[in-house]
Design a protein around this motif. Structure first.
Motif, short mmCIF file in Angstrom:
data_model
loop_
_atom_site.label_atom_id
_atom_site.label_comp_id
_atom_site.label_asym_id
_atom_site.label_seq_id
_atom_site.Cartn_x
_atom_site.Cartn_y
_atom_site.Cartn_z
N TYR A 109 40.54 53.80 47.33
CA TYR A 109 40.06 54.87 46.46
C TYR A 109 41.17 55.35 45.52
O TYR A 109 42.29 55.67 45.96
CB TYR A 109 39.55 56.04 47.31
N ALA A 110 40.87 55.39 44.24
CA ALA A 110 41.79 55.87 43.19
C ALA A 110 43.04 54.99 43.05
O ALA A 110 43.98 55.35 42.34
CB ALA A 110 42.20 57.32 43.41
N LYS A 111 43.06 53.82 43.70
CA LYS A 111 44.16 52.87 43.48
C LYS A 111 43.80 52.02 42.26
O LYS A 111 42.68 51.53 42.16
CB LYS A 111 44.31 51.96 44.70
N ILE A 112 44.76 51.88 41.35
CA ILE A 112 44.47 51.03 40.20
C ILE A 112 45.69 50.19 39.87
O ILE A 112 46.79 50.45 40.37
CB ILE A 112 44.03 51.85 38.96
N ASN A 113 45.51 49.15 39.07
CA ASN A 113 46.65 48.35 38.64
C ASN A 113 46.53 48.02 37.16
O ASN A 113 45.55 48.39 36.50
CB ASN A 113 46.80 47.09 39.51
N GLU A 114 47.52 47.32 36.64
CA GLU A 114 47.56 47.09 35.19
C GLU A 114 46.41 46.21 34.72
O GLU A 114 45.95 46.35 33.60
CB GLU A 114 48.91 46.48 34.79
N SER A 115 45.95 45.28 35.55
CA SER A 115 44.87 44.43 35.06
C SER A 115 43.56 45.21 34.96
O SER A 115 42.74 44.94 34.08
CB SER A 115 44.74 43.13 35.88
N LEU A 116 43.38 46.19 35.85
CA LEU A 116 42.19 47.04 35.72
C LEU A 116 42.27 47.90 34.44
O LEU A 116 41.29 48.00 33.70
CB LEU A 116 42.04 47.95 36.95
N ILE A 117 43.43 48.46 34.18
CA ILE A 117 43.59 49.27 32.96
C ILE A 117 43.35 48.39 31.72
O ILE A 117 42.64 48.79 30.79
CB ILE A 117 45.00 49.90 32.88
N ALA A 118 43.90 47.18 31.74
CA ALA A 118 43.71 46.28 30.60
C ALA A 118 42.23 45.95 30.43
O ALA A 118 41.71 45.92 29.30
CB ALA A 118 44.53 45.00 30.80
N PHE A 119 41.54 45.74 31.54
CA PHE A 119 40.10 45.45 31.47
C PHE A 119 39.34 46.61 30.84
O PHE A 119 38.50 46.43 29.96
CB PHE A 119 39.55 45.14 32.87
N ILE A 120 39.63 47.84 31.32
CA ILE A 120 38.94 49.04 30.81
C ILE A 120 39.18 49.19 29.30
O ILE A 120 38.25 49.45 28.53
CB ILE A 120 39.41 50.29 31.58
N ASN A 121 40.42 48.97 28.87
CA ASN A 121 40.74 49.11 27.45
C ASN A 121 40.07 48.02 26.61
O ASN A 121 39.60 48.26 25.51
CB ASN A 121 42.25 49.12 27.25
N ARG A 122 40.01 46.80 27.16
CA ARG A 122 39.34 45.71 26.45
C ARG A 122 37.84 45.98 26.36
O ARG A 122 37.21 45.75 25.33
CB ARG A 122 39.62 44.38 27.15
N PHE A 123 37.25 46.45 27.45
CA PHE A 123 35.82 46.73 27.48
C PHE A 123 35.46 47.78 26.43
O PHE A 123 34.46 47.66 25.71
CB PHE A 123 35.42 47.22 28.88
#
Ligand SMILES: *Cc1c(COP(=O)(O)O)cnc(C)c1O
Length: 303
Positions: free
Chosen positions: A226-240
C-alpha cells in the motif's frame, strides 16, 4: 451531493495484435471533492445517518486517505460534524498538516491521532466505548467506507450500457467497490480486481458481500504494498497522462492501469475482448505524494 448522472466512458488505445479494446469509466469526474468510489460508498450511508438523526460521522484513515477527505467534505455539505481517527500519533505534533488532512480540517473535521498499535485494534469494543465517551453518539463509517450500504452504492456504478464489456476492472482496497461491481454485473462478464496492497484477507472480505463468483483478484501489481511506488510506476502515470489526457493516482488507479496494459501486451485477455476499467478517483492524494517524492529526490507526477 451534486454528482453528475452520466459518467463518461473514454476509449484509450493500447497497441496490440488481438483486437483488445480498453475503455475507462471516468468515475473520477463524478464530483469535484468526493472522489469516485468514495462518493458511491457514502451515498446510502449519509442517507441512513440522516434517517436515524445522527449528528456526527466518525471514521478512520491514514494521513493521505481519500476516504477521510471525502467524509470531511460530504459531512460538511450534509450538515454533520465529522471526526477522523487518524493512524499515527506523531502526526499530531507536526505543525503543518499534509494537504489531505489540511483539506479535511478546512472542512471542519475534528482529528484524533492514535498510535499504529491502537489503530490496529480500532474495531474492538473497548476502543469503541472510549470513542463514545470522548465524542458522544456518532454514526460510524468503517475504514475505507466499506459496509453493506457502501456496496449498495457501488452497485450503481455499472449501467445497462456497460453490459457490452467482457471484463470490468477495478482497484481493490477494502473490497467494497469490487463487491458492488460483482453484484451488478452480468454472468457473461468477468470482474478483475487489482489489489493496491499485499495480503490474502481481501478475498474473504469480498466473499462477505459478493453474490456471484465471476470475479478474480490479480495480485501482481501492488508494487510492494500500500502506497509503495517506484520510478517505473511514476513514468507510466506520466506517460498515460500525456498519451490519453487522463490523470491516474499512484496508490490505486495507476497500479491497476499499469496491470491492465501489461496484461494486454502479454496477451492475457481473450481475442476481441472489450475491457472497461473503472477510474475510481483518488486524485487528491497526488499533491501529498509529490511532496514525499520530492523529499526523496524522485521524479514527480505531472498534474
Ligand atoms: C478507496 C479507493 C479504492 C479502494 O476501494 P475499496 O472499495 O476500498 O476496495 C480504489 N480506488 C480509489 C481511487 C480509492 O480512493
Amino acid at each position: 451531493m451534486n454528482a453528475i448522472d452520466n459518467v463518461p466512458i473514454q476509449e484509450v488505445f493500447v497497441k496490440n495484435d488481438n483486437d483488445i479494446r480498453l475503455f475507462i469509466k471516468r468515475e473520477d469526474l463524478i464530483h469535484p471533492f468526493i472522489s469516485g468510489n468514495k462518493y458511491r460508498k457514502l451515498k446510502y450511508n449519509l442517507k441512513e445517518a440522516k434517517r436515524i438523526e445522527s449528528k456526527s460521522l466518525l471514521t478512520f484513515g491514514g494521513a493521505f486517505s481519500n476516504h477521510i477527505a471525502a467524509v470531511a467534505f460530504a459531512g460538511k455539505q450534509n450538515g454533520f460534524k465529522t471526526i477522523g481517527i487518524i493512524r499515527g500519533e506523531e502526526l499530531a505534533e507536526k505543525a503543518l498538516l499534509n494537504p489531505t488532512l489540511q483539506f479535511a480540517k478546512d472542512n471542519g473535521m475534528l482529528f484524533y491521532f492514535i498510535s499504529r498499535e491502537l489503530y490496529r485494534n480500532k474495531t474492538s469494543i473497548d476502543f469503541k466505548d472510549d470513542l463514545k465517551n470522548k465524542f458522544g453518539d456518532f454514526y460510524l463509517i468503517p475504514e475505507g467506507g466499506t459496509n453493506k450500504l457502501a456496496v449498495q452504492g457501488c452497485e450503481e456504478i455499472l449501467t445497462k450500457e456497460d453490459y457490452q464489456y467482457n471484463y470490468i476492472c477495478c482497484c481493490v482496497g477494502t473490497g467494497g467497490t469490487i463487491s458492488g461491481l460483482i453484484n451488478s454485473s452480468q454472468s457473461h462478464q468477468k470482474i478483475l480486481g487489482f489489489p493496491a496492497l499485499k495480503g490474502d484477507f481481501l478475498s474473504r472480505e469480498i466473499l462477505k458481500f459478493a453474490k456471484t463468483n465471476n470475479w478474480e483478484l490479480i495480485s501482481d501489481y501492488h508494487f510492494g504494498g500500500y502506497a509503495k511506488i517506484n520510478e517505473s510506476l511514476i513514468a507510466f502515470i506520466n506517460r498515460f497522462q500525456s498519451d490519453h489526457n487522463i490523470l491516474l493516482d499512484p496508490i490505486y488507479t495507476g497500479k491497476m492501469l499499469y496491470g491492465i496494459v501489461d496484461k494486454i501486451q502479454k496477451n492475457q485477455f481473450e481475442k476481441g475482448s472489450k475491457i472497461l476499467a473503472i477510474h475510481s478517483g483518488g486524485l487528491q492524494g497526488i499533491v501529498g505524494m509529490n511532496e514525499k517524492l520530492k523529499a526523496k529526490n524522485l521524479p514527480l507526477i505531472n498534474m
